[in-house]
Design an enzyme around this catalytic site. Structure first.
Site, PDB file in Angstrom:
ATOM      1  N   LYS A 250       0.767  -1.296   0.089  1.00 32.97           N
ATOM      2  CA  LYS A 250      -0.030   0.097   0.045  1.00 32.97           C
ATOM      3  C   LYS A 250       0.930   1.320   0.099  1.00 32.97           C
ATOM      4  O   LYS A 250       2.176   1.124   0.285  1.00 32.97           O
ATOM      5  CB  LYS A 250      -1.072   0.026   1.250  1.00 32.97           C
ATOM      6  CG  LYS A 250      -0.204   0.158   2.556  1.00 32.97           C
ATOM      7  CD  LYS A 250      -1.120   0.247   3.536  1.00 32.97           C
ATOM      8  CE  LYS A 250      -1.547   1.643   4.033  1.00 32.97           C
ATOM      9  NZ  LYS A 250      -1.309   1.989   5.244  1.00 32.97           N
TER      10      LYS A 250
ATOM     11  N   LYS B  10      -0.261 -11.159  10.428  1.00 31.81           N
ATOM     12  CA  LYS B  10      -0.013 -11.355  11.865  1.00 31.81           C
ATOM     13  C   LYS B  10      -0.552 -12.615  12.392  1.00 31.81           C
ATOM     14  O   LYS B  10      -1.898 -12.887  12.031  1.00 31.81           O
ATOM     15  CB  LYS B  10      -0.724 -10.171  12.491  1.00 31.81           C
ATOM     16  CG  LYS B  10       0.086  -8.843  12.311  1.00 31.81           C
ATOM     17  CD  LYS B  10      -0.801  -7.608  13.110  1.00 31.81           C
ATOM     18  CE  LYS B  10      -0.191  -6.203  12.770  1.00 31.81           C
ATOM     19  NZ  LYS B  10       1.006  -5.702  13.528  1.00 31.81           N
TER      20      LYS B  10
ATOM     21  N   ASP C 192      -5.634   5.348   5.582  1.00 33.60           N
ATOM     22  CA  ASP C 192      -4.317   4.726   6.400  1.00 33.60           C
ATOM     23  C   ASP C 192      -4.739   3.294   6.842  1.00 33.60           C
ATOM     24  O   ASP C 192      -4.009   2.405   6.793  1.00 33.60           O
ATOM     25  CB  ASP C 192      -3.627   5.608   7.149  1.00 33.60           C
ATOM     26  CG  ASP C 192      -2.226   5.104   7.455  1.00 33.60           C
ATOM     27  OD1 ASP C 192      -1.530   4.698   6.540  1.00 33.60           O
ATOM     28  OD2 ASP C 192      -2.011   5.190   8.759  1.00 33.60           O
TER      29      ASP C 192
ATOM     30  N   HIS D 112      -6.481  -2.418   6.723  1.00 28.71           N
ATOM     31  CA  HIS D 112      -6.394  -3.299   7.990  1.00 28.71           C
ATOM     32  C   HIS D 112      -7.641  -3.633   8.752  1.00 28.71           C
ATOM     33  O   HIS D 112      -8.131  -4.684   9.091  1.00 28.71           O
ATOM     34  CB  HIS D 112      -5.308  -2.754   9.033  1.00 28.71           C
ATOM     35  CG  HIS D 112      -4.183  -2.318   8.439  1.00 28.71           C
ATOM     36  ND1 HIS D 112      -3.337  -2.958   7.476  1.00 28.71           N
ATOM     37  CD2 HIS D 112      -3.365  -1.305   8.714  1.00 28.71           C
ATOM     38  CE1 HIS D 112      -2.415  -2.272   7.077  1.00 28.71           C
ATOM     39  NE2 HIS D 112      -2.255  -1.300   7.694  1.00 28.71           N
TER      40      HIS D 112
HETATM   41  C1  BG6 Z   1       0.628   0.998   8.358  1.00 28.54           C
HETATM   42  C2  BG6 Z   1       0.129   2.519   8.508  1.00 28.54           C
HETATM   43  O1  BG6 Z   1      -0.094   0.432   7.500  1.00 28.54           O
HETATM   44  O2  BG6 Z   1      -0.193   0.225   9.653  1.00 28.54           O
HETATM   45  C3  BG6 Z   1       0.553   3.115   9.786  1.00 28.54           C
HETATM   46  O3  BG6 Z   1       0.230   3.224   7.311  1.00 28.54           O
HETATM   47  C4  BG6 Z   1       0.447   2.427  10.985  1.00 28.54           C
HETATM   48  O4  BG6 Z   1       0.258   4.448   9.946  1.00 28.54           O
HETATM   49  C5  BG6 Z   1       0.687   0.993  10.768  1.00 28.54           C
HETATM   50  O5  BG6 Z   1       1.216   3.022  12.083  1.00 28.54           O
HETATM   51  C6  BG6 Z   1       0.209   0.025  12.056  1.00 28.54           C
HETATM   52  O6  BG6 Z   1       0.733  -1.242  11.918  1.00 28.54           O
HETATM   53  P1  BG6 Z   1       1.030  -2.039  12.942  1.00 28.54           P
HETATM   54  O7  BG6 Z   1       1.554  -3.198  12.462  1.00 28.54           O
HETATM   55  O8  BG6 Z   1       2.113  -1.447  14.061  1.00 28.54           O
HETATM   56  O9  BG6 Z   1      -0.387  -2.298  13.967  1.00 28.54           O
END
Ligand code: BG6
Length: 472
Positions: A144, A178, A231, A236
């Protein structure tokens, strides 16, 4: 297509993602003997480097980003020996020729990992195709941001599709790599206990939250044009929601799992203005450190949201009337990702007349920082109950880290890189999913624009805007 590839071609090889995640992940896989013995890794980026200086940079990244005490020189040497480097100016067709030469015969299988600015996708794909690197033995992973709305994501997907058919396109959402996210599938579909309760008759509401203490970490160029909705929610959080809400797939394979997720994504009800709250952090304190506000860090005023809370409905039989509360924000009080399922109250409490309340059961799936699954049950507090019955909520606790102490916790990208090298697309996002995600997000943004919604300030180190709706 389950053939292992002979070459992994990493675009953006000197960048942040590569240094923090990809190289440490490849190290982890190599340490465990999981990389094909003959795998070669070609890095490419704009920077002019030769093989030796790229290896030196890679070594530095491993020393810096591998968990303390895990660096083993012999493993590092083995990994570094696989690496080579080709500088690439994307506007120069001859440079793609040099890249193709370094990669060698594509017939031995090539996996390309592309994490570049969206504006570079098309010239990169065209360059790869012209240099003969879009053969049937080549697969392409995309990181992304894949666009900023449905139209731009379609454009990117179309240019990728002009050279790589869908079955060879691996869209990354690192949350799917994950362990606890995959554990959600085990929890739901390797146990018979939950499925009969997994619907609107028994579940009152679902809450999915991703709280971060970090800010934008220097990525203002990208983040200020994206905001928390695009984002974090577009990818996610919607993937988490889809895994929670989907029907049981017939198999744990790419088609069956993704078919079920996309049905959920297409069932998301368009959101009305009243069902979103957005915020932006201002100066505050996190862990006793004072932190500047977003606008101060950016150097100007901005309407970009760093916090978003949404009340979402999945319009199908299973979830009719069950709200899904999604919230995520930067610079919040503590880091934590959690899926919280609240069941309905008992239909009739026999304890009410004795002064006790039976609270509804809750299932809490903690993704990070701890990997936990806790089921909160009501129990009677010991005693003779002369003053009435006392009930207390107690957890049935599956501390995954404790249960599996002999297993190393892996970086999400270890799983995704290995699946890419081995050609298993199950944990990658299919085009129809991404487009359903964007269509829903676009509609929310249009609603915000119509309503003139602007972010409410919240202090860094708080839990977000005070008027984020109260989740029951
Ligand atoms: C990324 C975002 O996709 O995921 C970030 O662009 C964010 O802004 C990150 O901090 C969070 O990932 P994780 O694995 O730390 O929860």
């Amino acid at each position: 297509m389950a053939d292992k590839v002979g070459t992994l071609l990493l675009f953006g090889a000197t960048g942040d993602l590569s240094r923090r995640m990809l190289l440490p992940s490849l190290y982890g896989l190599d340490a465990d003997g999981l990389l094909p013995a003959a795998l070669r890794i070609t890095g490419t980026a704009r920077t002019e480097l030769d093989d030796e200086s790229f290896r030196a940079k890679a070594r530095q990244a491993l020393e810096q980003f591998l968990p303390a005490g895990t660096f083993d020189n012999a493993v590092a040497e083995r990994l570094l020996a696989r690496l080579s480097y080709v500088p690439l100016d994307i506007t120069d067709p001859a440079a793609f020729g040099r890249l193709a030469e370094a990669v060698g015969d594509p017939a031995q299988g090539v996996a390309i990992f592309l994490s570049t600015a969206p504006s570079l996708f098309k010239p990169t794909i065209d360059g790869l195709a012209a240099a003969g690197l879009a053969r049937p033995t080549v697969r392409m992973a995309l990181e992304k941001p894949l666009g900023s709305d449905l139209a731009s994501s379609r454009e990117i997907n179309d240019s990728v599709a002009s050279a790589f058919p869908e079955e060879r396109t691996f869209r990354i959402d690192h949350y799917l790599g994950k362990e606890t996210v995959q554990n959600l599938l085990a929890l739901r579909f390797a146990n018979s206990l939950l499925e009969p309760l997994w619907n609107s008759a028994h579940i009152d509401h679902v809450r999915i939250s991703v709280s971060e203490t970090v800010g934008v970490e220097g990525r203002f160029d990208y983040y200020d044009g994206a905001g928390a909705l695009r984002d974090m929610v577009q990818n996610h959080m919607l993937q988490l929601l889809a895994l929670v809400a989907m029907e049981p797939p017939t198999a744990f394979d790419a088609t069956a799992v993704r078919d079920e997720k996309v049905k959920v994504l297409r069932s998301l009800r368009p959101l009305t203005g009243a069902d979103s709250v957005i915020g932006q952090y201002v100066e505050g304190t996190i862990d006793a450190d004072s932190v500047p506000g977003y606008a101060a860090e950016l150097g100007r005023e901005s309407d970009t949201e760093t916090f978003v809370a949404l009340k979402v409905h999945v319009d199908n039989w299973r979830w009719s009337g069950v709200p899904f509360y999604l919230s995520t924000g930067k610079r919040l009080q503590a880091r934590g990702t959690e899926i919280f399922i609240q069941f309905r109250e008992v239909p009739h409490s026999i304890f009410a007349a004795r002064g006790a309340t039976a609270k509804p059961n809750k299932l809490i799936i903690g993704l990070q920082p701890e990997e936990t699954i806790r089921l909160l049950m009501m129990a009677k507090t010991p005693g003779l109950d002369r003053d009435g019955v006392r009930l207390r909520e107690l957890p049935l606790d599956l501390g995954l880290a404790n249960a599996f102490t002999e297993y190393r916790r892996r970086i999400a990208y270890e799983r995704l890189l290995l699946d890419l090298i081995e050609g298993d697309p199950t944990l990658f996002v299919r085009r129809d999913e991404v487009e359903a995600q964007w269509a829903w997000i676009d509609q929310i943004r249009a609603g915000w624009a119509d309503a003139g919604l602007t972010p409410v300030p919240y202090a860094a180190g708080s839990w977000g805007p005070a008027d984020a709706f109260k989740v029951p």
